[in-house]
Design an enzyme around this catalytic site. Structure first.
Site, PDB file in Angstrom:
ATOM      1  N   SER A 163      -2.235   4.674  -0.018  1.00 23.52           N
ATOM      2  CA  SER A 163      -1.262   5.510   0.694  1.00 23.52           C
ATOM      3  C   SER A 163      -0.591   6.438  -0.311  1.00 23.52           C
ATOM      4  CB  SER A 163      -0.214   4.594   1.334  1.00 23.52           C
ATOM      5  OG  SER A 163       0.917   5.326   1.747  1.00 23.52           O
ATOM      6  N   TYR A 176       5.613  -2.402   1.300  1.00 23.23           N
ATOM      7  CA  TYR A 176       4.408  -1.615   1.630  1.00 23.23           C
ATOM      8  C   TYR A 176       4.040  -0.732   0.439  1.00 23.23           C
ATOM      9  CZ  TYR A 176       1.375   1.759   4.006  1.00 23.23           C
ATOM     10  OH  TYR A 176       0.319   2.571   4.355  1.00 23.23           O
TER      11      TYR A 176
HETATM   12  N1  LIG Z   1      -1.976   5.824   9.643  1.00 24.41           N
HETATM   13  C1  LIG Z   1      -1.547   6.459   8.592  1.00 24.41           C
HETATM   14  O1  LIG Z   1      -0.892   7.523   8.706  1.00 24.41           O
HETATM   15  C2  LIG Z   1      -1.834   5.925   7.194  1.00 24.41           C
HETATM   16  C3  LIG Z   1      -1.410   6.703   6.108  1.00 24.41           C
HETATM   17  C4  LIG Z   1      -1.690   6.240   4.818  1.00 24.41           C
HETATM   18  C5  LIG Z   1      -2.361   5.048   4.648  1.00 24.41           C
HETATM   19  N2  LIG Z   1      -2.754   4.317   5.737  1.00 24.41           N
HETATM   20  C6  LIG Z   1      -3.471   3.075   5.492  1.00 24.41           C
HETATM   21  O2  LIG Z   1      -4.637   3.055   6.282  1.00 24.41           O
HETATM   22  C7  LIG Z   1      -4.969   1.703   6.625  1.00 24.41           C
HETATM   23  C8  LIG Z   1      -5.133   1.581   8.120  1.00 24.41           C
HETATM   24  O3  LIG Z   1      -3.901   1.939   8.715  1.00 24.41           O
HETATM   25  P1  LIG Z   1      -3.733   2.203  10.292  1.00 24.41           P
HETATM   26  O4  LIG Z   1      -2.805   3.332  10.421  1.00 24.41           O
HETATM   27  O5  LIG Z   1      -5.046   2.224  10.949  1.00 24.41           O
HETATM   28  O6  LIG Z   1      -2.946   0.863  10.695  1.00 24.41           O
HETATM   29  P2  LIG Z   1      -2.813   0.133  12.111  1.00 24.41           P
HETATM   30  O7  LIG Z   1      -3.023   1.103  13.204  1.00 24.41           O
HETATM   31  O8  LIG Z   1      -1.535  -0.606  12.053  1.00 24.41           O
HETATM   32  O9  LIG Z   1      -4.028  -0.890  12.081  1.00 24.41           O
HETATM   33  C9  LIG Z   1      -4.033  -1.894  11.099  1.00 24.41           C
HETATM   34  C10 LIG Z   1      -5.090  -2.918  11.432  1.00 24.41           C
HETATM   35  O10 LIG Z   1      -4.967  -3.964  10.457  1.00 24.41           O
HETATM   36  C11 LIG Z   1      -4.884  -5.200  11.129  1.00 24.41           C
HETATM   37  N3  LIG Z   1      -4.065  -6.165  10.416  1.00 24.41           N
HETATM   38  C12 LIG Z   1      -2.772  -6.039  10.058  1.00 24.41           C
HETATM   39  N4  LIG Z   1      -2.346  -7.182   9.496  1.00 24.41           N
HETATM   40  C13 LIG Z   1      -3.381  -8.034   9.502  1.00 24.41           C
HETATM   41  C14 LIG Z   1      -3.570  -9.373   9.090  1.00 24.41           C
HETATM   42  N5  LIG Z   1      -2.576 -10.099   8.561  1.00 24.41           N
HETATM   43  N6  LIG Z   1      -4.769  -9.951   9.252  1.00 24.41           N
HETATM   44  C15 LIG Z   1      -5.799  -9.255   9.810  1.00 24.41           C
HETATM   45  N7  LIG Z   1      -5.680  -7.984  10.245  1.00 24.41           N
HETATM   46  C16 LIG Z   1      -4.482  -7.392  10.094  1.00 24.41           C
HETATM   47  C17 LIG Z   1      -4.271  -4.876  12.476  1.00 24.41           C
HETATM   48  O11 LIG Z   1      -4.595  -5.901  13.380  1.00 24.41           O
HETATM   49  P3  LIG Z   1      -3.805  -6.052  14.783  1.00 24.41           P
HETATM   50  O12 LIG Z   1      -4.203  -4.865  15.581  1.00 24.41           O
HETATM   51  O13 LIG Z   1      -4.274  -7.320  15.320  1.00 24.41           O
HETATM   52  O14 LIG Z   1      -2.351  -6.038  14.432  1.00 24.41           O
HETATM   53  C18 LIG Z   1      -4.912  -3.534  12.796  1.00 24.41           C
HETATM   54  O15 LIG Z   1      -6.178  -3.703  13.392  1.00 24.41           O
HETATM   55  C19 LIG Z   1      -3.826   0.848   6.066  1.00 24.41           C
HETATM   56  O16 LIG Z   1      -4.203   0.302   4.826  1.00 24.41           O
HETATM   57  C20 LIG Z   1      -2.699   1.838   5.879  1.00 24.41           C
HETATM   58  O17 LIG Z   1      -1.820   1.421   4.875  1.00 24.41           O
HETATM   59  C21 LIG Z   1      -2.494   4.737   6.996  1.00 24.41           C
END
Ligand SMILES: NC(=O)c1ccc[n+]([C@@H]2O[C@H](COP(=O)([O-])OP(=O)(O)OC[C@H]3O[C@@H](n4cnc5c(N)ncnc54)[C@H](OP(=O)(O)O)[C@@H]3O)[C@@H](O)[C@H]2O)c1
Length: 268
Positions: A163, A176
């Protein structure tokens, strides 16, 4: 194929051949929702067998069903809470992947938890530890336990999804942000340890703001229509996971990649 991927492909900076990932097996954590679900579907669309690891079985099943319906690949779901991972549970996962697929050609540490946005002085200790468990301890435990599967493949790519706040600290982003800094360090250590053998390439990826539940939680007042869909930058993921091809340079292992500004490297 689904409409969002077709639309995104028109602006991709790298367009892989059809079946570019055929015969590869790639594990994606957090594959049930957000960027992880899009990654899993995209990889399967390009021919990879995807190991879908995530917390919610119903979400994983929905991604599994899409892959089964729309691709000839062989996905598998692994319902697992990363907070609860143990050496034994990862050893069982190792054996099951080995007997089904033989090895791993890709491991994507995508799942993460956002946690509260509060000052350090008020950050709940128990929540800090849980975020660290999911965002950095689990990638370590998984990589350690699956390492021989990565090292068996002729080429393997480990992607650590980081991130902007994992590269520059920011007030109130607490565990985070700190966990993403740790993931960046983990990425560099693993890259350095595996560079000489040359079979494993390790990158940290900053996807940038992406339209998911996590983004909505972090920026509740934002107009979601202004935030790119996860499909937008899947070309960069595919480029790394496809691996070496004639005339196609890869970034040096250990590199920090930024999805928004990334361009395919040239030989010049
Ligand atoms: N979206 C952004 O703008 C953004 C920006 C920078 C970096 N990122 C990074 O990109 C990656 C994906 O983010 P996202 O936005 O797609 O997040 P998200 O929509 O919150 O999805 C996260 C996924 O991870 C799963 N997860 C969370 N905790 C878990 C655990 N303890 N055990 C197993 N699975 C778990 C969640 O499962 P559940 O659905 O069951 O909760 C969900 O499927 C992350 O590493 C995030 O830090 C995202």
């Amino acid at each position: 194929m689904y409409p969002e991927l077709t639309a995104a492909q028109e602006n991709w900076r790298y367009l892989p051949e059809e079946n570019a990932l055929a015969k590869k097996t790639i594990l994606v954590t957090g594959a049930g929702a957000g960027i992880g679900a899009t990654t899993a579907k995209t990889l399967a669309y390009y021919g990879a067998n995807v190991v879908l690891l995530g917390r919610s079985r119903d979400k994983l099943e929905s991604v599994f069903d899409w892959i089964e319906t729309n691709t000839p690949t062989q996905p598998v779901i692994v319902p697992a809470d990363l907070e609860e991972l143990t050496q034994d549970s990862v050893a069982a996962l190792h054996d099951s992947i080995e007997s089904t697929y033989g090895c791993l050609h890709g491991l994507i540490h995508n799942a993460s938890a956002l946690g509260p946005k509060v000052p350090i002085a008020h950050y709940p200790i128990e929540q800090w530890q849980r975020i660290m468990q999911t965002n950095i301890n689990a990638p370590f435990i998984l990589t350690r336990g699956l390492f021989t599967l990565l090292d068996t493949a002729p080429f393997c790519c480990v992607l650590n999804v980081s991130s902007t706040v994992g590269r520059q600290g920011r007030a109130y982003w607490g565990a985070y942000s700190a966990s993403k800094f740790a993931l960046e360090g983990f990425s560099q250590i693993l890259a350095d340890e595996t560079e000489t053998a040359g079979r494993i390439h390790v990158y940290s990826i900053n996807p940038g703001g992406t339209r998911t539940a996590m983004r909505k939680a972090a920026y509740p007042m934002e107009d979601v229509e202004t935030v790119p869909l996860a499909e937008t930058y899947m070309d960069m993921y595919l480029y790394m996971l496809e691996g070496p091809q004639p005339g196609k340079p890869l970034p040096p292992t250990g590199a920090q990649l930024d999805a928004r500004s990334w361009k395919p490297p040239t030989n010049r």
